[in-house]
Write a protein that holds these residues in place. Sequence first.
Motif, PDB file in Angstrom:
ATOM      1  N   ILE A   1       0.839  -1.202   0.000  1.00 37.78           N
ATOM      2  CA  ILE A   1       0.000   0.000   0.000  1.00 37.78           C
ATOM      3  C   ILE A   1       0.876   1.255   0.000  1.00 37.78           C
ATOM      4  CG2 ILE A   1      -1.562   1.357   1.477  1.00 37.78           C
ATOM      5  CD1 ILE A   1      -3.044  -1.315   1.998  1.00 37.78           C
ATOM      6  N   TYR A   2       1.925   1.249   0.812  1.00 35.48           N
ATOM      7  CA  TYR A   2       2.798   2.422   0.860  1.00 35.48           C
ATOM      8  C   TYR A   2       3.577   2.594  -0.441  1.00 35.48           C
ATOM      9  CZ  TYR A   2       1.886   3.161   5.851  1.00 35.48           C
ATOM     10  OH  TYR A   2       1.293   3.421   7.056  1.00 35.48           O
ATOM     11  N   SER A   3       3.881   1.502  -1.135  1.00 33.98           N
ATOM     12  CA  SER A   3       4.584   1.705  -2.402  1.00 33.98           C
ATOM     13  C   SER A   3       3.625   2.236  -3.469  1.00 33.98           C
ATOM     14  CB  SER A   3       5.334   0.441  -2.840  1.00 33.98           C
ATOM     15  OG  SER A   3       4.444  -0.475  -3.379  1.00 33.98           O
ATOM     16  N   MET A   4       2.347   1.916  -3.329  1.00 36.95           N
ATOM     17  CA  MET A   4       1.362   2.456  -4.269  1.00 36.95           C
ATOM     18  C   MET A   4       0.961   3.894  -3.909  1.00 36.95           C
ATOM     19  SD  MET A   4      -2.065   0.503  -5.461  1.00 36.95           S
ATOM     20  CE  MET A   4      -3.251   1.335  -6.493  1.00 36.95           C
ATOM     21  N   PHE A   5       0.968   4.200  -2.617  1.00 34.91           N
ATOM     22  CA  PHE A   5       0.569   5.532  -2.134  1.00 34.91           C
ATOM     23  C   PHE A   5       1.697   6.103  -1.267  1.00 34.91           C
ATOM     24  CE2 PHE A   5      -3.302   2.894  -2.366  1.00 34.91           C
ATOM     25  CZ  PHE A   5      -4.125   3.659  -3.182  1.00 34.91           C
ATOM     26  N   PRO A   6       2.785   6.565  -1.889  1.00 34.05           N
ATOM     27  CA  PRO A   6       3.931   7.034  -1.088  1.00 34.05           C
ATOM     28  C   PRO A   6       3.570   8.171  -0.129  1.00 34.05           C
ATOM     29  CG  PRO A   6       4.427   7.076  -3.452  1.00 34.05           C
ATOM     30  CD  PRO A   6       3.014   6.645  -3.321  1.00 34.05           C
ATOM     31  N   ASN A   7       2.621   8.993  -0.519  1.00 31.58           N
ATOM     32  CA  ASN A   7       2.272  10.098   0.400  1.00 31.58           C
ATOM     33  C   ASN A   7       1.562   9.612   1.665  1.00 31.58           C
ATOM     34  OD1 ASN A   7       0.326   9.541  -1.538  1.00 31.58           O
ATOM     35  ND2 ASN A   7      -0.608  11.573  -1.408  1.00 31.58           N
TER      36      ASN A   7
ATOM     37  N   GLU B   1      -5.573  13.127   0.450  1.00 27.25           N
ATOM     38  CA  GLU B   1      -4.952  12.056   1.251  1.00 27.25           C
ATOM     39  C   GLU B   1      -6.018  11.200   1.923  1.00 27.25           C
ATOM     40  OE1 GLU B   1      -0.757  14.330   2.393  1.00 27.25           O
ATOM     41  OE2 GLU B   1      -2.531  14.651   3.636  1.00 27.25           O
ATOM     42  N   GLN B   2      -7.068  11.849   2.404  1.00 27.08           N
ATOM     43  CA  GLN B   2      -8.167  11.087   3.021  1.00 27.08           C
ATOM     44  C   GLN B   2      -8.815  10.143   2.009  1.00 27.08           C
ATOM     45  OE1 GLN B   2     -11.103  13.254   5.227  1.00 27.08           O
ATOM     46  NE2 GLN B   2      -9.572  14.450   6.326  1.00 27.08           N
ATOM     47  N   GLN B   3      -8.966  10.631   0.781  1.00 24.93           N
ATOM     48  CA  GLN B   3      -9.595   9.793  -0.240  1.00 24.93           C
ATOM     49  C   GLN B   3      -8.709   8.590  -0.585  1.00 24.93           C
ATOM     50  OE1 GLN B   3     -12.917  10.339  -1.771  1.00 24.93           O
ATOM     51  NE2 GLN B   3     -12.278   8.217  -1.702  1.00 24.93           N
ATOM     52  N   MET B   4      -7.388   8.850  -0.720  1.00 23.32           N
ATOM     53  CA  MET B   4      -6.447   7.751  -0.983  1.00 23.32           C
ATOM     54  C   MET B   4      -6.522   6.731   0.154  1.00 23.32           C
ATOM     55  SD  MET B   4      -4.212   8.564  -3.640  1.00 23.32           S
ATOM     56  CE  MET B   4      -4.106   9.977  -4.711  1.00 23.32           C
ATOM     57  N   LEU B   5      -6.563   7.240   1.375  1.00 29.17           N
ATOM     58  CA  LEU B   5      -6.610   6.362   2.546  1.00 29.17           C
ATOM     59  C   LEU B   5      -7.892   5.525   2.555  1.00 29.17           C
ATOM     60  CD1 LEU B   5      -5.606   5.359   5.289  1.00 29.17           C
ATOM     61  CD2 LEU B   5      -6.406   7.511   6.316  1.00 29.17           C
ATOM     62  N   ALA B   6      -9.003   6.155   2.193  1.00 24.96           N
ATOM     63  CA  ALA B   6     -10.285   5.437   2.193  1.00 24.96           C
ATOM     64  C   ALA B   6     -10.261   4.277   1.202  1.00 24.96           C
ATOM     65  CB  ALA B   6     -11.425   6.410   1.868  1.00 24.96           C
ATOM     66  N   VAL B   7      -9.584   4.471   0.072  1.00 23.80           N
ATOM     67  CA  VAL B   7      -9.494   3.384  -0.910  1.00 23.80           C
ATOM     68  C   VAL B   7      -8.446   2.361  -0.456  1.00 23.80           C
ATOM     69  CG1 VAL B   7      -9.012   2.769  -3.312  1.00 23.80           C
ATOM     70  CG2 VAL B   7     -10.246   4.888  -2.808  1.00 23.80           C
ATOM     71  N   ALA B   8      -7.288   2.870  -0.007  1.00 25.75           N
ATOM     72  CA  ALA B   8      -6.198   1.976   0.415  1.00 25.75           C
ATOM     73  C   ALA B   8      -6.674   1.010   1.503  1.00 25.75           C
ATOM     74  CB  ALA B   8      -5.018   2.798   0.923  1.00 25.75           C
ATOM     75  N   ARG B   9      -7.494   1.529   2.393  1.00 28.72           N
ATOM     76  CA  ARG B   9      -7.994   0.735   3.519  1.00 28.72           C
ATOM     77  C   ARG B   9      -8.770  -0.491   3.046  1.00 28.72           C
ATOM     78  NH1 ARG B   9     -11.316   4.129   7.870  1.00 28.72           N
ATOM     79  NH2 ARG B   9     -12.741   4.251   6.116  1.00 28.72           N
TER      80      ARG B   9
END
Length: 235
Positions: free
Chosen positions: A118-124, A140-148
């Motif tokens: 997940i961190y390699s896909m979403f470095p921020n 960032e919240q939106q990325m987190l919501a999907v990453a989760r």
Amino acid sequence: MTAALEISNLQTWYGESHILHNVNLKVQPGEVVTLLGRNGAGRTTTLRAIMGLTGARKGSIKINGVEAIGFPTHKIAHLGVGYCPEERGIFASLSTEENLLLPPQLSTGDKGMSIKEIYSMFPNLEERKHSQGTRLSGGEQQMLAVARILRTGARLLLLDEISEGLAPVIVQGLARMITTLKSKGYTIVMVEQNFRFAAPLADRFYVMEHGQIVETFVSSELSDKMPVLTELLGV
Ligand SMILES: Nc1ncnc2c1ncn2[C@@H]1O[C@H](COP(=O)(O)OP(=O)(O)O)[C@@H](O)[C@H]1O
Ligand SMILES: [Mg+2]
């Protein structure tokens, strides 16, 4: 091939209000499908109905061939479905990493992405891993919501207006994310208001109006369908 999602004659109510009227929708594994429509058309209700979050439902919702119309929400999730609601649902008092670790892994046999992937896909998100949910930007919240939901092992992703209210550069990042997820074989149903975001990503399109599907077409038909889309959506 068994469809990842097959909805037949779905009707849904909120209390006495009859919202969805015989919705039919079929998504093959690995497809990216977008559900377009004006505000109030019934797109969110369709996603919520799939998850068992509306009132009464009638018809059929098959997930990987399993009839889920009578299932409670947690059982539906365990069929491999990840739902990202419009309001994102980030826990303000938890850090990015705590938010990522919160949802349990599903019992589908799919392992889901590791925190490292997940961190390699979403470095921020890695840079912000100790930041509280409230401190994250909208993007960032939106990325987190999907990453989760990627961590849970869900392979069918239901994404509600992920591009909404975000700056163009962030929306471009979300488009790259969808392309990456598609290349990894995820099946994606995106509800969108932002036609320009959805158009280059989707394999197929559905248009809703008044709780019904009023148009459906594949991406190669998009230019022919522009006049009718302009009429239906005002794009
Ligand atoms: N919780 C609710 N209770 C009653 N009616 C609702 C509720 N949520 C949505 N609706 C109604 O259902 C219809 C479809 O809404 P929605 O699915 O949110 O549309 P969209 O996501 O396409 O903008 C609208 O008429 C809306 O007012
Ligand atoms: Mg909506």
